[in-house]
Write a protein that holds these residues in place. Structure first.
Motif, PDB file in Angstrom:
ATOM      1  N   PRO A 176     -37.353  22.283  42.143  1.00 62.08           N
ATOM      2  CA  PRO A 176     -38.161  21.228  42.775  1.00 62.08           C
ATOM      3  C   PRO A 176     -39.457  20.993  41.995  1.00 62.08           C
ATOM      4  O   PRO A 176     -39.980  21.890  41.339  1.00 62.08           O
ATOM      5  N   TYR A 177     -39.969  19.739  42.064  1.00 61.55           N
ATOM      6  CA  TYR A 177     -41.267  19.436  41.460  1.00 61.55           C
ATOM      7  C   TYR A 177     -42.343  20.258  42.145  1.00 61.55           C
ATOM      8  O   TYR A 177     -42.244  20.563  43.334  1.00 61.55           O
ATOM      9  N   ASN A 216     -34.208  17.626  42.741  1.00 61.17           N
ATOM     10  CA  ASN A 216     -34.936  16.396  43.060  1.00 61.17           C
ATOM     11  C   ASN A 216     -33.989  15.197  43.026  1.00 61.17           C
ATOM     12  O   ASN A 216     -32.832  15.325  42.646  1.00 61.17           O
ATOM     13  N   ASP A 217     -34.513  14.051  43.375  1.00 60.64           N
ATOM     14  CA  ASP A 217     -33.727  12.810  43.302  1.00 60.64           C
ATOM     15  C   ASP A 217     -33.921  12.094  41.976  1.00 60.64           C
ATOM     16  O   ASP A 217     -33.244  11.101  41.697  1.00 60.64           O
ATOM     17  N   LYS A 221     -40.574  11.921  37.600  1.00 61.00           N
ATOM     18  CA  LYS A 221     -41.171  11.537  38.885  1.00 61.00           C
ATOM     19  C   LYS A 221     -42.038  10.296  38.792  1.00 61.00           C
ATOM     20  O   LYS A 221     -42.068   9.482  39.720  1.00 61.00           O
ATOM     21  N   TYR A 243     -27.561  15.997  42.880  1.00 60.96           N
ATOM     22  CA  TYR A 243     -28.951  15.809  43.291  1.00 60.96           C
ATOM     23  C   TYR A 243     -29.197  16.501  44.629  1.00 60.96           C
ATOM     24  O   TYR A 243     -28.322  16.539  45.503  1.00 60.96           O
TER      25      TYR A 243
END
Length: 477
Positions: A176-177, A216-217, A221, A243
């Motif tokens: 994850p970011y 993430n999607d 980002k 995803y």
């Protein structure tokens, strides 16, 4: 006789307070030399860092391809710190912004006039149980974008991700970011090209698969065009992407990994033949506890996106990935921030308004294959640079750019550490800033902080002879 007559002495390492304290030994160390050169050694400076060896992220892919020597990839952090700047290898235990001080793990308390935080992201491989054990084993097919600290100089397992895959299921895992290596750390187009060739020659079994696990999607980002390009290229090459799934644990003995769907909580255990993971991160507890980072700042350093000054504590600045700014976290972006903070911190020390603006510029290589690359280069708010995604199809321009990158980049980065130039974007010339920012509260601005007043003052102070006060002839004796 070059140093004859030079009476300057190194800053002592045992002072209770320094005019500038820098926390972080990569971009922070480079910044220290820029500040010292630009100010001509005017300010007492201390650099505190906890990693004596820096692994050069921009060189990781060509290092994995064995086109960069270990001696070029691993850089002594002290190389960027000149002989006049004090430094100490230590972990910062506490930030005390109300007292303008930091406390080291050793218990030493150091005061500052100005603080620069350049700590990067807080990587923590232990967020994924079993991952470090598998990564540390030089004979196990789990890889990460750094050399493990236990490896000896003769250990070279890192090329095996690309070149030793023979069968089974391969996974490239994105946490994850925020995470280090966004865009620039995505090496799977290179792997896919190598594996396609190996499959055609029989080295790679037909019974294999490759999946990118992206928590993430998006792949990028803060730049939609870069994200769209990577997604479309994955689809064109037939690379499967899951995803919203995240790597949760690794069982080295069974050669199995557990993945979790972050939307539903569903977990799946999958056997792997190869696995590569970027580093998961967590907040810097010391920054959160000091109130320098919070939920509203995504638990990153809460800075003004233009001046890079902390939004609450005006004598604190940030450089690099630690900053909460809406742009892709890259080495080049951090270097642009060095110039902004170098300029603004000197104006802050002089009581002047800050007039250097960070535009959100970020640049990262996008590796298209074994011998081709383009660059994702953009500013804040989806504004692209002129060099953004040029020749993204992998043509002659991208081949030339890769050749130049692989041949020259290791030397260029090393020279930037030694301050043989000012680095990007101006290199031989110092980056300057002239546009003034409007002060937040003009009515409260002091006379000494007024830029016009300061300009007149500098003219008077720098005049070669003594300035005679003007005589008012309207007055009578």
């Amino acid at each position: 006789f070059g140093g004859l007559g030079n009476k300057r002495k190194p800053t002592r390492k045992d002072l209770d307070k320094y005019e500038v304290v820098i926390v972080g030994g990569n971009l922070g160390a480079i910044f220290s030399r820029h500040l010292d050169d630009d100010s001509h050694g005017k300010y007492s400076t201390m650099v505190v860092f906890d990693q004596p060896i820096n692994q050069s992220g921009p060189l990781r892919l060509i290092y994995e391809q064995q086109r960069c020597a270990k001696t070029d990839y691993l850089i002594n952090a002290k190389l960027a710190i000149n002989m006049y700047t004090a430094s100490e290898v230590a972990h910062v235990e506490k930030f005390l912004p109300e007292e303008s001080a930091i406390v080291l793990k050793t218990g030493r308390k150091i005061g500052y006039n100005q603080l620069v935080v350049a700590m990067g992201l807080k990587e923590d491989v232990n967020l994924v149980p079993g991952l470090e054990e598998a990564w540390a084993d030089v004979n196990h097919p789990v890889y990460m974008p750094k050399d493990h600290s236990s490896w000896r100089s003769f250990h070279h397992p890192y090329p095996r991700w690309h070149y030793n895959f023979t069968s089974g299921d391969a996974f490239f895992c994105i946490p994850p970011y925020p995470y280090p290596g966004e865009v620039g750390g995505l090496n799977f187009f290179v792997s896919n090209e190598v594996w396609k060739w190996h499959a055609s020659t029989g080295k790679l079994s037909p019974k294999h698969s490759f999946t990118v696990i992206n928590a993430n999607d998006t792949f990028c980002k803060y730049n939609e065009e870069t994200d769209k390009f990577i997604k479309e290229k994955c689809e064109k090459l037939g690379i499967k992407v899951d995803y919203g799934w995240n790597l949760k644990s690794v069982d080295k003995n069974k050669q199995e990994a557990v993945f979790e769907n972050l939307r539903t909580g569903q977990k799946e255990t999958r056997h792997y033949g190869q696995l590569y993971s970027l580093f998961p991160t967590k907040p810097h507890e010391s920054l959160v506890q000091a109130g320098l980072a919070n939920k509203d700042s995504n638990f990153l350093l809460d800075v003004n996106r233009t001046t890079l000054q902390h939004n609450k504590y005006k004598n604190i600045f940030g450089i690099g990935d630690v900053n909460n700014v809406p742009t892709t976290k890259t080495f080049y972006g951090g270097f642009h921030q060095i110039h902004v903070v170098r300029h603004n911190i000197q104006r802050n020390l002089k009581g002047q308004t800050l007039n250097a603006e960070y535009t959100g510029y970020s640049k990262s290589p996008v590796y298209l294959g074994q011998n081709s690359l383009t660059f994702s280069a953009h500013y804040y708010d989806q504004k692209n640079s002129f060099s953004h995604l040029i020749d993204k199809s992998g043509g002659p321009i991208s081949n030339i750019r890769y050749y130049i990158w692989g041949k020259n980049q290791k030397k260029r980065i090393f020279n930037w550490y030694l301050k043989k130039s000012w680095g990007p974007p101006t290199f031989k010339l110092k980056k300057t800033f002239r546009k003034e920012l409007a002060p937040a509260t003009p009515s409260a601005e002091k006379k000494d902080a007024n830029p016009i007043y300061q300009a007149v003052k500098r003219v008077v102070e720098e005049a070669p002879g003594k300035v005679t006060p003007a005589v008012d002839h309207t007055k009578k004796n």
